[in-house]
Design a protein around this motif. Structure first.
Motif, PDB file in Angstrom:
ATOM      1  N   TRP A  49       0.847  -1.211   0.000  1.00 31.35           N
ATOM      2  CA  TRP A  49       0.000   0.000   0.000  1.00 31.35           C
ATOM      3  C   TRP A  49       0.876   1.253   0.000  1.00 31.35           C
ATOM      4  O   TRP A  49       1.796   1.377   0.793  1.00 31.35           O
ATOM      5  CB  TRP A  49      -0.886  -0.003   1.238  1.00 31.35           C
ATOM      6  CG  TRP A  49      -1.983   1.042   1.183  1.00 31.35           C
ATOM      7  CD1 TRP A  49      -1.831   2.390   1.184  1.00 31.35           C
ATOM      8  CD2 TRP A  49      -3.386   0.794   1.107  1.00 31.35           C
ATOM      9  NE1 TRP A  49      -3.036   3.010   1.123  1.00 31.35           N
ATOM     10  CE2 TRP A  49      -4.030   2.061   1.078  1.00 31.35           C
ATOM     11  CE3 TRP A  49      -4.174  -0.357   1.080  1.00 31.35           C
ATOM     12  CZ2 TRP A  49      -5.403   2.203   1.017  1.00 31.35           C
ATOM     13  CZ3 TRP A  49      -5.554  -0.211   1.028  1.00 31.35           C
ATOM     14  CH2 TRP A  49      -6.162   1.050   0.987  1.00 31.35           C
ATOM     15  N   HIS A  80      -5.415   6.440   5.788  1.00 32.20           N
ATOM     16  CA  HIS A  80      -4.247   6.218   4.934  1.00 32.20           C
ATOM     17  C   HIS A  80      -3.588   7.499   4.424  1.00 32.20           C
ATOM     18  O   HIS A  80      -2.855   7.454   3.439  1.00 32.20           O
ATOM     19  CB  HIS A  80      -4.641   5.354   3.726  1.00 32.20           C
ATOM     20  CG  HIS A  80      -5.070   3.969   4.100  1.00 32.20           C
ATOM     21  ND1 HIS A  80      -4.179   2.998   4.508  1.00 32.20           N
ATOM     22  CD2 HIS A  80      -6.306   3.400   4.143  1.00 32.20           C
ATOM     23  CE1 HIS A  80      -4.841   1.881   4.767  1.00 32.20           C
ATOM     24  NE2 HIS A  80      -6.132   2.098   4.561  1.00 32.20           N
ATOM     25  N   ASN A 135      -0.892  12.803  -1.165  1.00 34.00           N
ATOM     26  CA  ASN A 135      -2.330  12.522  -1.239  1.00 34.00           C
ATOM     27  C   ASN A 135      -3.156  13.727  -1.659  1.00 34.00           C
ATOM     28  O   ASN A 135      -4.395  13.699  -1.538  1.00 34.00           O
ATOM     29  CB  ASN A 135      -2.848  12.002   0.103  1.00 34.00           C
ATOM     30  CG  ASN A 135      -2.265  10.667   0.491  1.00 34.00           C
ATOM     31  OD1 ASN A 135      -1.739  10.507   1.600  1.00 34.00           O
ATOM     32  ND2 ASN A 135      -2.324   9.676  -0.397  1.00 34.00           N
ATOM     33  N   HIS A 172       0.788   5.781  -1.471  1.00 36.95           N
ATOM     34  CA  HIS A 172      -0.106   6.904  -1.715  1.00 36.95           C
ATOM     35  C   HIS A 172      -0.894   6.739  -3.019  1.00 36.95           C
ATOM     36  O   HIS A 172      -2.017   7.241  -3.150  1.00 36.95           O
ATOM     37  CB  HIS A 172       0.675   8.220  -1.736  1.00 36.95           C
ATOM     38  CG  HIS A 172       1.560   8.392  -2.939  1.00 36.95           C
ATOM     39  ND1 HIS A 172       2.829   7.834  -3.006  1.00 36.95           N
ATOM     40  CD2 HIS A 172       1.368   9.041  -4.112  1.00 36.95           C
ATOM     41  CE1 HIS A 172       3.375   8.149  -4.174  1.00 36.95           C
ATOM     42  NE2 HIS A 172       2.505   8.878  -4.853  1.00 36.95           N
ATOM     43  N   ILE A 191     -11.244   6.353   4.094  1.00 39.91           N
ATOM     44  CA  ILE A 191      -9.975   5.909   3.486  1.00 39.91           C
ATOM     45  C   ILE A 191      -8.878   6.925   3.776  1.00 39.91           C
ATOM     46  O   ILE A 191      -7.754   6.575   4.144  1.00 39.91           O
ATOM     47  CB  ILE A 191     -10.149   5.708   1.971  1.00 39.91           C
ATOM     48  CG1 ILE A 191     -11.114   4.553   1.698  1.00 39.91           C
ATOM     49  CG2 ILE A 191      -8.808   5.432   1.302  1.00 39.91           C
ATOM     50  CD1 ILE A 191     -11.577   4.480   0.254  1.00 39.91           C
ATOM     51  N   THR A 208      -3.991   4.792  -2.182  1.00 37.17           N
ATOM     52  CA  THR A 208      -4.968   5.661  -1.510  1.00 37.17           C
ATOM     53  C   THR A 208      -5.680   6.557  -2.514  1.00 37.17           C
ATOM     54  O   THR A 208      -6.923   6.656  -2.517  1.00 37.17           O
ATOM     55  CB  THR A 208      -4.267   6.530  -0.451  1.00 37.17           C
ATOM     56  OG1 THR A 208      -3.600   5.687   0.486  1.00 37.17           O
ATOM     57  CG2 THR A 208      -5.260   7.413   0.288  1.00 37.17           C
TER      58      THR A 208
END
Length: 497
Positions: free
Chosen positions: A23, A51, A69, A25, A47, A28
């Motif tokens: 996992w 994250h 993000n 960015h 989410i 996400t």
């Protein structure tokens, strides 16, 4: 998965990614996009709360660096804005800052456009001030101003006196912001100018001369020059000038509203390589001004399958230009022909519809099907001859393959069936589709329960009886179709600006 909003499938894949420790960015951002596309905004927030990546900014060099993000947060802000949840969008921007995610130019573009469309002009200007403090390159601020001007001049006005006065005030505000851009050395681009021209064109009366003068003024003050003062000819076609395709198209639209076909034609001829949008705008302008003959001449001049399909296209003059039409081109012309309610015009409309499908392989949408059916049945069954029956059945059959809301297609079928019952032509008896149509069970469960006769007043079943059913239904397929295409709807998405 993200593009189509398949949240469940995206979540299952994300679990696999997380179980393998992969996992990041990108995961996400992609998962949030899927949730927003499906309008699962709370899921998107969850989410991000779980994250959002940790991020530290190196301010030593003074450069603005985006948080990993930022794309996901901007997507969510944009989704809230488009869904009409402006307060939640603003709240998300506050939450971003608390989490160390600084909004960037795209985030501000989304929220500024949404605020302007909601007539929250003061708040929109405040957001622009925040954006100016980001120390971004000036060219990155242009889309934010574009969003403000576009939102300000969006179609949230009416044709009454009060609505026109409000629009006129918005135009003044837009021109003021255009001047502010120049004062701050933020260069307006083709989008900026086109939006302002469109706003001027929607004044009553349309301010076409002011629009043209504005373009010429900006062309002179903003044109890039070499040391000799010479400007390459191709620069004007790409930059702000009367020959720019997007700007010329906006002017054509304004001239159409101003009932000035001659100026619209001149604006079109300035475009070195016109596209189908410019062509459609010119044809629409001609039809608006009751100059259908000129519209058909323009269509005949620029729409040639032989020239368009040529292996070696040559453009030595305007006569060599060939433009591929689309369904909008044909909808405009067929609609105008059918409004004449003459046998000759209907015959030409039928031929155009056939050429559209057979020559260009262009198929109708719900808007065109509604337009034709409405025109064909509006006069009732008395004048319905064999050719009318065949054409109407062809269009209705084509509509069977389109996506309609609820039972709208069934209502169209009932209306056509009622016309066939009342007309003298029996050509439908040799058509398998029509034969099946006439033998369908026409009883609605409610009518059957009440003992009412559903077919009682002919084609009035579709609407109030004047045939203009596309405008009579509260939630018509036309509206949904326009919405699905984004037509007449100012999208708050930063990607469009």
């Amino acid at each position: 998965m993200a593009e189509i909003g398949d949240v469940n499938e995206a979540m299952e894949l994300s679990k696999i990614v997380e179980s393998k420790g992969l996992w990041d960015h990108v995961t996400t951002n992609t998962l949030v996009k899927a949730a927003v596309t499906a309008e699962e905004f709370e899921m998107a927030e969850d989410i991000l709360s779980m994250h959002t990546a940790s991020f530290s900014v190196d301010t030593a060099n003074g450069r603005h660096v985006n948080h990993p993000n930022i794309e996901a947060y901007t997507e969510l802000v944009n989704g809230y804005a488009k869904a009409g949840h402006l307060d939640k969008g603003l709240g998300m921007m506050q939450l971003m800052r608390k989490r160390g995610v600084e909004p960037n130019e795209y985030t501000y573009t989304c929220i500024v456009g949404a605020l302007a469309r909601s007539n929250k002009v003061r708040q929109a200007k405040k957001m622009i001030e925040y954006a100016l403090n980001l120390n971004l390159p000036r060219k990155k601020l242009t889309p934010i101003y574009n969003a403000f001007i576009s939102g300000l001049l969006s179609d949230n006005w009416s044709d009454n006196v009060e609505g026109q006065a409000s629009h006129a005030a918005s135009v003044i505000d837009a021109l003021s912001m255009l001047q502010e851009m120049q004062d701050l050395n933020i260069r307006p681009n083709v989008v900026t100018v086109s939006v302002v021209i469109d706003g001027l064109g929607r004044c009553n009366p349309p301010r076409c001369n002011d629009a043209k003068d504005l373009v010429q003024h900006l062309e002179f003050t903003l044109r890039p020059k070499s040391g000799t003062g010479y400007t390459r000819p191709d620069v004007n076609a790409r930059g702000i000038s009367l020959s720019n395709r997007k700007i010329a198209t906006a002017l054509i639209r304004a001239y159409g509203r101003g009932n000035d076909v001659e100026s619209a034609m001149k604006a079109f001829r300035r475009i070195s390589v016109p596209d189908v949008v410019a062509l459609n705008t010119l044809i629409d302008a001609c039809c608006r001004c009751d100059q259908l003959k000129i519209a058909l001449e323009v269509f005949g001049k620029y729409v040639s399958f032989e020239r368009w399909n040529s292996d070696i296209p040559t453009i030595d003059s305007a006569d060599d230009i060939a433009i591929k039409p689309d369904v909008v081109t044909y909808t405009t012309l067929i609609s105008s022909l059918l409004q004449l309610k003459s046998k000759a015009a209907t015959k030409r409309a039928i031929k155009m519809y056939r050429d559209m499908k057979q020559t260009w392989m262009i198929y109708p949408d719900t808007f065109l099907v509604d337009t034709i059916l409405s025109a064909m049945i509006s006069s009732g069954p008395i004048e319905f001859n064999d050719d009318d029956v065949r054409f109407t059945l062809t269009v209705l059959r084509d509509g069977e393959f389109l996506e309609w809301e609820g039972r709208q297609y069934e209502r169209r079928k009932r209306a056509v069936r009622a016309i066939l019952v009342g007309c003298s032509s029996e050509v439908w008896k040799n058509d398998e589709f029509a034969y099946g149509l006439m033998n369908e069970d026409t009883e609605d469960p409610l009518f059957k329960k009440k003992g009412w006769n559903e077919i009682d007043s002919g084609f009035r079943l579709w609407g109030s009886g004047d045939g203009n059913f596309a405008e009579q239904e509260e939630n018509t397929s036309v509206d949904s179709f326009l919405a699905s295409k984004g037509w007449n709807d100012m999208n708050s998405g930063f990607r469009l600006l």
